[in-house]
Design a protein around this motif. Structure first.
Motif, PDB file in Angstrom:
ATOM      1  N   GLU A  85       0.863  -1.190   0.000  1.00 44.78           N
ATOM      2  CA  GLU A  85       0.000   0.000   0.000  1.00 44.78           C
ATOM      3  C   GLU A  85       0.890   1.227   0.000  1.00 44.78           C
ATOM      4  N   SER A  86       0.758   2.033  -1.062  1.00 47.42           N
ATOM      5  CA  SER A  86       1.741   3.082  -1.315  1.00 47.42           C
ATOM      6  C   SER A  86       1.401   4.364  -0.591  1.00 47.42           C
ATOM      7  N   GLU A  87       2.231   5.358  -0.813  1.00 44.61           N
ATOM      8  CA  GLU A  87       2.051   6.684  -0.229  1.00 44.61           C
ATOM      9  C   GLU A  87       0.801   7.369  -0.791  1.00 44.61           C
ATOM     10  N   GLY A  88       0.166   6.745  -1.760  1.00 44.62           N
ATOM     11  CA  GLY A  88      -1.124   7.264  -2.236  1.00 44.62           C
ATOM     12  C   GLY A  88      -1.053   8.076  -3.512  1.00 44.62           C
ATOM     13  N   TYR A  89       0.049   7.934  -4.261  1.00 44.46           N
ATOM     14  CA  TYR A  89       0.190   8.745  -5.471  1.00 44.46           C
ATOM     15  C   TYR A  89      -0.604   8.189  -6.667  1.00 44.46           C
ATOM     16  N   GLY A  90      -0.919   6.907  -6.653  1.00 40.78           N
ATOM     17  CA  GLY A  90      -1.640   6.334  -7.796  1.00 40.78           C
ATOM     18  C   GLY A  90      -0.826   6.359  -9.071  1.00 40.78           C
ATOM     19  N   THR A  91       0.478   6.236  -8.940  1.00 39.30           N
ATOM     20  CA  THR A  91       1.364   6.253 -10.104  1.00 39.30           C
ATOM     21  C   THR A  91       1.688   4.818 -10.508  1.00 39.30           C
ATOM     22  N   PRO A  92       2.131   4.567 -11.736  1.00 41.21           N
ATOM     23  CA  PRO A  92       2.199   5.505 -12.865  1.00 41.21           C
ATOM     24  C   PRO A  92       0.814   5.822 -13.417  1.00 41.21           C
ATOM     25  N   TYR A  93       0.708   6.951 -14.104  1.00 41.80           N
ATOM     26  CA  TYR A  93      -0.555   7.331 -14.727  1.00 41.80           C
ATOM     27  C   TYR A  93      -0.681   6.593 -16.055  1.00 41.80           C
ATOM     28  N   ASP A 130      -3.190   6.524 -19.477  1.00 38.60           N
ATOM     29  CA  ASP A 130      -4.262   7.221 -20.173  1.00 38.60           C
ATOM     30  C   ASP A 130      -4.742   8.428 -19.349  1.00 38.60           C
ATOM     31  N   GLY A 131      -3.789   9.077 -18.707  1.00 40.05           N
ATOM     32  CA  GLY A 131      -4.119  10.278 -17.936  1.00 40.05           C
ATOM     33  C   GLY A 131      -4.848  10.020 -16.635  1.00 40.05           C
ATOM     34  N   LYS A 132      -4.892   8.760 -16.214  1.00 38.56           N
ATOM     35  CA  LYS A 132      -5.621   8.449 -14.976  1.00 38.56           C
ATOM     36  C   LYS A 132      -4.685   7.805 -13.958  1.00 38.56           C
ATOM     37  N   LEU A 133      -5.048   7.967 -12.672  1.00 43.10           N
ATOM     38  CA  LEU A 133      -4.295   7.286 -11.625  1.00 43.10           C
ATOM     39  C   LEU A 133      -4.530   5.782 -11.756  1.00 43.10           C
ATOM     40  N   THR A 134      -3.544   5.003 -11.425  1.00 48.73           N
ATOM     41  CA  THR A 134      -3.689   3.539 -11.509  1.00 48.73           C
ATOM     42  C   THR A 134      -3.327   2.895 -10.173  1.00 48.73           C
ATOM     43  N   HIS A 135      -3.377   1.577 -10.141  1.00 48.54           N
ATOM     44  CA  HIS A 135      -2.996   0.774  -8.971  1.00 48.54           C
ATOM     45  C   HIS A 135      -3.854   1.105  -7.751  1.00 48.54           C
ATOM     46  N   LYS A 136      -5.168   1.203  -7.981  1.00 49.05           N
ATOM     47  CA  LYS A 136      -6.067   1.548  -6.887  1.00 49.05           C
ATOM     48  C   LYS A 136      -6.452   0.298  -6.094  1.00 49.05           C
ATOM     49  N   TYR A 161      -1.433   1.138  -4.489  1.00 50.48           N
ATOM     50  CA  TYR A 161      -0.321   0.242  -4.172  1.00 50.48           C
ATOM     51  C   TYR A 161       0.733   0.305  -5.266  1.00 50.48           C
ATOM     52  N   TYR A 162       1.935  -0.183  -4.955  1.00 52.89           N
ATOM     53  CA  TYR A 162       2.868  -0.509  -6.013  1.00 52.89           C
ATOM     54  C   TYR A 162       3.423  -1.903  -5.784  1.00 52.89           C
ATOM     55  N   GLU A 163       4.042  -2.445  -6.835  1.00 54.96           N
ATOM     56  CA  GLU A 163       4.449  -3.843  -6.765  1.00 54.96           C
ATOM     57  C   GLU A 163       5.828  -3.992  -6.138  1.00 54.96           C
ATOM     58  N   LYS A 206     -11.381  15.366 -10.441  1.00 56.30           N
ATOM     59  CA  LYS A 206     -11.892  14.536  -9.353  1.00 56.30           C
ATOM     60  C   LYS A 206     -10.839  13.593  -8.762  1.00 56.30           C
ATOM     61  N   GLN A 207     -10.014  13.039  -9.646  1.00 57.57           N
ATOM     62  CA  GLN A 207      -9.040  12.055  -9.152  1.00 57.57           C
ATOM     63  C   GLN A 207      -7.937  12.687  -8.291  1.00 57.57           C
ATOM     64  N   TRP A 208      -7.886  14.028  -8.243  1.00 55.46           N
ATOM     65  CA  TRP A 208      -6.821  14.681  -7.470  1.00 55.46           C
ATOM     66  C   TRP A 208      -7.315  15.143  -6.108  1.00 55.46           C
ATOM     67  N   LYS A 209      -8.506  14.668  -5.735  1.00 59.11           N
ATOM     68  CA  LYS A 209      -9.145  15.125  -4.512  1.00 59.11           C
ATOM     69  C   LYS A 209      -8.238  14.987  -3.282  1.00 59.11           C
ATOM     70  N   ARG A 210      -7.577  13.856  -3.172  1.00 65.04           N
ATOM     71  CA  ARG A 210      -6.701  13.643  -2.009  1.00 65.04           C
ATOM     72  C   ARG A 210      -5.299  14.168  -2.260  1.00 65.04           C
ATOM     73  N   LEU A 211      -5.023  14.552  -3.508  1.00 64.93           N
ATOM     74  CA  LEU A 211      -3.646  14.895  -3.892  1.00 64.93           C
ATOM     75  C   LEU A 211      -3.535  16.355  -4.324  1.00 64.93           C
ATOM     76  N   LYS A 212      -4.317  17.221  -3.648  1.00 65.18           N
ATOM     77  CA  LYS A 212      -4.313  18.630  -4.034  1.00 65.18           C
ATOM     78  C   LYS A 212      -2.966  19.288  -3.762  1.00 65.18           C
ATOM     79  N   VAL A 213      -2.271  18.784  -2.728  1.00 67.53           N
ATOM     80  CA  VAL A 213      -0.944  19.332  -2.444  1.00 67.53           C
ATOM     81  C   VAL A 213      -0.023  18.885  -3.567  1.00 67.53           C
ATOM     82  N   GLN A 214       0.223  19.782  -4.488  1.00 66.88           N
ATOM     83  CA  GLN A 214       1.090  19.445  -5.625  1.00 66.88           C
ATOM     84  C   GLN A 214       2.390  20.231  -5.502  1.00 66.88           C
ATOM     85  N   GLU A 215       2.717  20.649  -4.285  1.00 72.23           N
ATOM     86  CA  GLU A 215       3.902  21.460  -4.023  1.00 72.23           C
ATOM     87  C   GLU A 215       3.862  22.725  -4.868  1.00 72.23           C
TER      88      GLU A 215
END
Lengths: 586, 416
Positions: free
Chosen positions: A219-227, A229-235, A242-244, B245-254
């Motif tokens: 369970e990651s720091e919550g970045y949802g990376t890598p993106y 198609d412009g969307k957060l992944t690994h939810k 998470y990351y692997e 919407k997907q940035w709701k928890r990640l608004k802190v973008q430095e």
């Protein structure tokens, strides 16, 4: 064995004598499994109602939609499985008393861990009489228990859980096929003893996150990376990503499921009230890698489970667990071979035996649990900043409504590297990580009105097993492994020195030691454990571990002759009787 | 002569009050890295695939509107994500006088000391990932809203002087003793204030055996920095669609502008146009740059050879993964992390300002997993180009584990 089958089909025969009328309307209902054939059992034996009635209202009187909920199970499932229901009723997955009792101890509401009946107990307790720990449990922890109401998860963004026996045993969910003339045509839920790990993961993905780690998810720091198609992944779920990382070898090499190790008695309980999960768990590494075999005929259960599985062959000798002497029917011994069978499909695997090489037999390492060396990483969440608003409302997972008191959790940081070691609940050396470092702030009408903190570590098997163990230096000269935390560890003039990185005071934490320090270099324990026997290394142990490093720097192979009798080797060294000592100890 | 018209005259418009007394300073400033930002700009452009990049803040090309590859995006990225910090940027200097970005005003020769730059001024830019705030022991928090911790004694969220929360780690010993940035980074007769500071100009009497015998070409910093900021996989996404919407928890973008924008966009029902400023032109441009890490650590480091002949700590910059979504919602670049088979990352020699008297233990380098474990390199964790330096040679790596080292180390460990 044969007797069991005769008994089974005899029961079937008895039931088939009084077929009910339900199926006249509910045509097209799909099969449940081969052991609950409703064409013989009928519907009413599991769901109640009036099976002789021919009109809906009468037939459906007192009908039970889900007979496997534990309050109904005795009446229905209990006709055949009462023994299991009695055990499950007391089990930790049903009552969650393990979490509640530890939480109360860690919130300093009890002096020792007092055994309660968990959810049963809180069901009867009014919200306003609940302690802080009890409220925290009701709001944040109690969502996961096998008798939870499944329907409350609808539209919440969480996977549904609960429902009694079906929480684990349902492999395909109910589905409406059609409604014709007010008659529901259903796909009946499919039941199985081949429980897929995804059922376990509905709950086992939080806290020590065993379910995730086993499959190589951190369970990651919550970045949802890598993106993509412009969307957060690994939810994972709401706001969790998470990351692997390397998955457990049991997953990577054989795609084993949770149930391949965790036995019937370990999961559903043995009828006793166990205080903690580790007491309930039956399996240990050595049960398979250094197995005891016994004749299968001694275990009626083994024959039944083998038959139920259908893919695993019957063998005359099977392994048994060392702790509860219960059968591991998928680990079998024939004349020449020891074979492990995967439960989901019966695929056979050779199993590696624990070698008797010096690294396993060495007296120096006799206190090490297998996990100490073979776990490659551990999910470590530092700082659990609990925020409690007395006057706000939050959903209570036991009372199933909004009640007074709202919790929110903040964090400091996450790590997975270099698992720290400590003496675990079994008095063996095990990986450890924060669990939990509670720093609570309490608000009344949005003004801070109280605070407390309770910093704890916990030791557990992280389920990140690898074939290769950690290196000698990774334990013997690594401040994180010793439990000191991150910083600079050194030896100067024969004294251990340690300069930590984390500065808790400057950070505003209410503690006077680094947040990642379980112990000081003098072996003083800063943070507590919720198990009587668990603790960080003491001064003597720290010195002994680091002292060994002085030799390891050159002698870094386990088969080095100096380790055959290490105390003797050291003695010879200090007496300048070894070849290196003459030069080193000038 | 051309240079005079192109650079110095425009420059003089910014700081005419100062030039009356300090006419020579203008040329010095024009060539300085602080004014041109050529290092930061060219390292990023090189990593993003532009060969032989030699531009400055003043000659940075206008952003490209026909985007097909990372090279077309890098100037836009720099303008809107990195170059918020420059001497005339409104974010750090509200005056029209360029000198005042770093200096304070003074009236005459007698009160000249007043003009001396303060640490506070330096830290306006030198915070977060790089050298600056590390001197104070600060390490940036993660972006997710759960990391707004710990709460203050009064029960409020912690203050964020630079738009970021910080962990507090051990600070630089020079900071503990009360020295500020300009006490070391000062000009002298034969050196500009941007020249490298040599520790030895103050610390001349090194007594320890280690200093003399084996570590000649090791920078002081390699051993005496306690920790450093290693950042892994910077994912950047330019999204020209209003998808907040997907940035709701990640608004802190430095980035304070972006944080405020996202807060507003997520609250209001009307669709806000996805725009953020180009910090060079101060004009709003299409699209928003979002970013997120894989993770950041203070425990990890590895060494490289620096072009100045010493061995230094390698700073990863930044293992980029680049995405771009255009106004029509079409993904033009989808998580691109290589260009021509090479990772979009650069390592540069760095000297973290986390100096301690107590040096690292021998093991932190000689048993360093990242340097010794070839698997980590093979697995692609560290494959980028090294700028201003080169990787350690096989011979150097072998030396880490040499019999000679082990023998010497054992002697130290067993010494009474």
């Amino acid at each position: 064995m044969k007797f069991l089958f005769i008994l089974f089909y005899f029961t079937l025969f008895l039931y088939s004598q009084n077929i009910d009328n339900c199926l006249n309307c509910h045509t097209n209902t799909t099969p449940i499994d081969s052991y609950h054939p409703y064409k013989e059992f009928g519907c009413a034996s599991c769901h109640g109602g009036d099976k002789k009635a021919t009109i809906k209202e009468k037939a459906h009187k007192n009908i039970v939609l889900n007979p496997s909920r534990l309050e109904h199970a005795s009446m229905f499932c209990g006709k055949c499985h009462q023994d299991i229901i009695n055990r499950v009723d007391k089990s930790i997955m049903n009552n969650m008393h393990g979490i509640l009792d530890v939480l109360k101890y860690q919130f300093k509401e009890t002096q020792t861990i007092e055994k309660s009946t968990g959810i049963h107990y809180l069901k009867k307790k009014p919200t306003e009489k609940q302690t802080l720990a009890e409220d925290h449990f009701s709001k944040l922890c109690a969502a996961c228990h096998i008798n939870q109401k499944e329907e409350i998860f609808h539209n919440t963004g969480f996977v549904k859980r609960g429902g009694g026996c079906v929480d684990c045993h349902r492999v395909e969910d109910v589905e409406k096929i059609d409604i014709q003339n007010d008659i529901l045509k259903l796909k009946h839920p499919k039941l199985s003893t081949k429980i897929p790990s995804s059922n376990c993961l509905k709950c086992h993905n939080r806290s020590n996150r065993i379910g995730l780690s086993y499959f190589g998810q951190f369970e990651s720091e919550g970045y949802g990376t890598p993106y993509k198609d412009g969307k957060l992944t690994h939810k994972l779920d709401k706001g969790r990503y998470y990351y692997e990382l390397p998955a457990d070898i049991h997953h990577t090499s054989a795609k084993m499921d949770c149930i391949d190790c965790h036995t019937e008695a370990g999961v559903m309980g043995d009828g006793k009230h166990h205080a903690h999960m580790e007491d309930a768990v039956d399996i240990s590494c050595k049960d398979c890698h250094s197995p005891n075999f016994q004749p299968t005929e001694q275990f009626g259960l083994a024959g039944m489970l083998t038959a139920l599985n259908g893919d695993i062959p019957y063998s005359k000798k099977i392994a048994v667990t060392k702790k509860k002497n219960s059968p591991i029917y998928n680990l079998q011994k024939n004349d020449t071979n020891t074979t492990f069978y995967r439960k989901k499909d019966g695929k056979a695997f050779d199993i590696s035996k624990m070698s008797d090489a010096p690294y396993h037999n060495s007296k120096n390492h006799e206190r090490l649990d297998c996990t100490a060396c073979h776990s490659s990483w551990i999910p470590s969440c530092y700082g659990c900043h609990e925020v409690y608003f007395k006057d706000r409302k939050q959903y209570d997972w036991i009372k199933h409504k909004q009640t007074k008191g709202k919790w929110m959790e903040l964090r400091s940081y996450l790590r997975y590297e270099s698992p720290a070691l400590a003496i675990g609940y079994n008095e063996k050396i095990m990986p450890t990580a924060p669990g939990c470092q509670v720093i609570a702030t309490i608000y009344d009408k949005d003004v801070k009105n109280d605070e407390f903190h309770s910093m704890a570590f916990a030791a557990w098997d992280p389920h990140t097993t690898q074939k290769h163990s950690r290196s000698c230096i990774d334990c013997h000269f690594n401040p994180q492994t010793l439990g000191l935390g991150a910083g600079i560890l050194d030896i100067k003039d024969n004294n251990i020195t340690f300069n930590p990185h984390y500065q808790s005071k400057e950070d505003g934490l209410p503690i006077n030691y680094p947040i990642d320090s379980l112990i000081s270099k003098e072996g003083k324990q800063f943070q507590s454990f919720s198990r009587e026997k668990a603790r960080g290394f003491n001064q003597k142990e720290v010195t002994k571990i680091v002292e060994a490093y002085k030799c390891i720097i050159c002698h870094n192979k386990w088969d080095d002759p100096i380790y055959k009798d290490f105390p003797k080797s050291k003695k010879l060294f200090y007496e300048k009787k070894t070849s290196c000592s003459k030069e080193i100890l000038k | 002569m051309i240079k005079y018209f192109l650079i110095l005259i425009p420059l003089s418009l910014f700081c005419n009050e100062c030039l009356t007394c300090h006419p020579k300073k203008m040329e010095q400033c024009a060539n300085s890295n602080h004014y041109t930002l050529k290092n930061a700009i060219n390292i990023t452009r090189t990593a993003w695939g532009i060969k032989d990049s030699k531009v400055t803040l003043q000659t940075l090309p206008k952003p490209n509107y026909n985007i097909k590859k990372p090279q077309d995006l890098v100037d836009d990225f720099l303008r809107r994500k990195c170059l918020k910090c420059h001497l005339t940027s409104k974010a750090i200097n509200q005056t029209n006088n360029l000198c005042l970005a770093c200096h304070n005003t003074h009236q005459n020769k007698i009160d000249a000391k007043k003009a001396k730059s303060t640490q506070q001024k330096c830290l306006k830019c030198h915070n977060n990932e790089f050298i600056g705030t590390d001197y104070l022991g600060l390490f940036p928090h993660d972006y997710d809203k759960a990391y707004r911790s710990p709460l203050t004694k009064d029960g409020y969220y912690p203050k964020r002087p630079y738009g970021i929360d910080f962990h507090h780690l051990s600070s630089d010993i020079h900071h503990q003793k009360g020295l500020s940035c300009v006490d070391c980074h000062k000009k002298s007769k034969n050196k500009s204030w941007e020249s490298k500071v040599d520790c030895k100009s103050c610390h001349q009497n090194l007594t320890q055996q280690n200093h003399k015998n084996y570590h000649d070409n090791l920078s002081c910093n390699s051993c005496h920095s306690a920790w450093n900021i290693s950042s892994y996989e910077l994912n950047v996404l330019r999204d020209d669609t209003p998808n907040y919407k997907q940035w709701k928890r990640l608004k802190v973008q430095e980035d304070t502008y972006l944080e405020n924008f996202l807060t507003k966009a997520l609250k209001t029902k009307q669709k806000l146009e996805p725009k953020m400023p180009d910090y060079l032109t101060n004009k709003m441009e299409d699209g928003i740059w979002y970013s997120g890490w894989k993770f950041r650590r203070w425990e990890n480091f590895f060494l490289i050879n620096s072009d100045d002949g010493t061995i230094k700590i390698a700073k990863p910059m930044f293992q980029y993964r680049i995405s771009y979504k255009d106004q029509n919602g079409k993904t033009i670049l989808d998580d691109l992390n290589t260009i021509d088979g090479k990772k979009i990352e650069a390592f540069v020699p760095k000297e973290p300002h986390t100096i301690t008297k107590k040096a690292k233990s021998c093991e932190m380098c000689h048993e360093n997993k990242i340097m010794l474990d070839k698997n980590l390199i093979n697995k692609g964790l560290f494959q980028g180009i090294i700028l201003k330096g080169s990787p350690l040679t096989q011979k150097q790596l072998e030396k880490l584990q040499s019999e000679f080292y082990k023998n010497q180390r054992a002697k130290i460990l067993f010494s009474q």
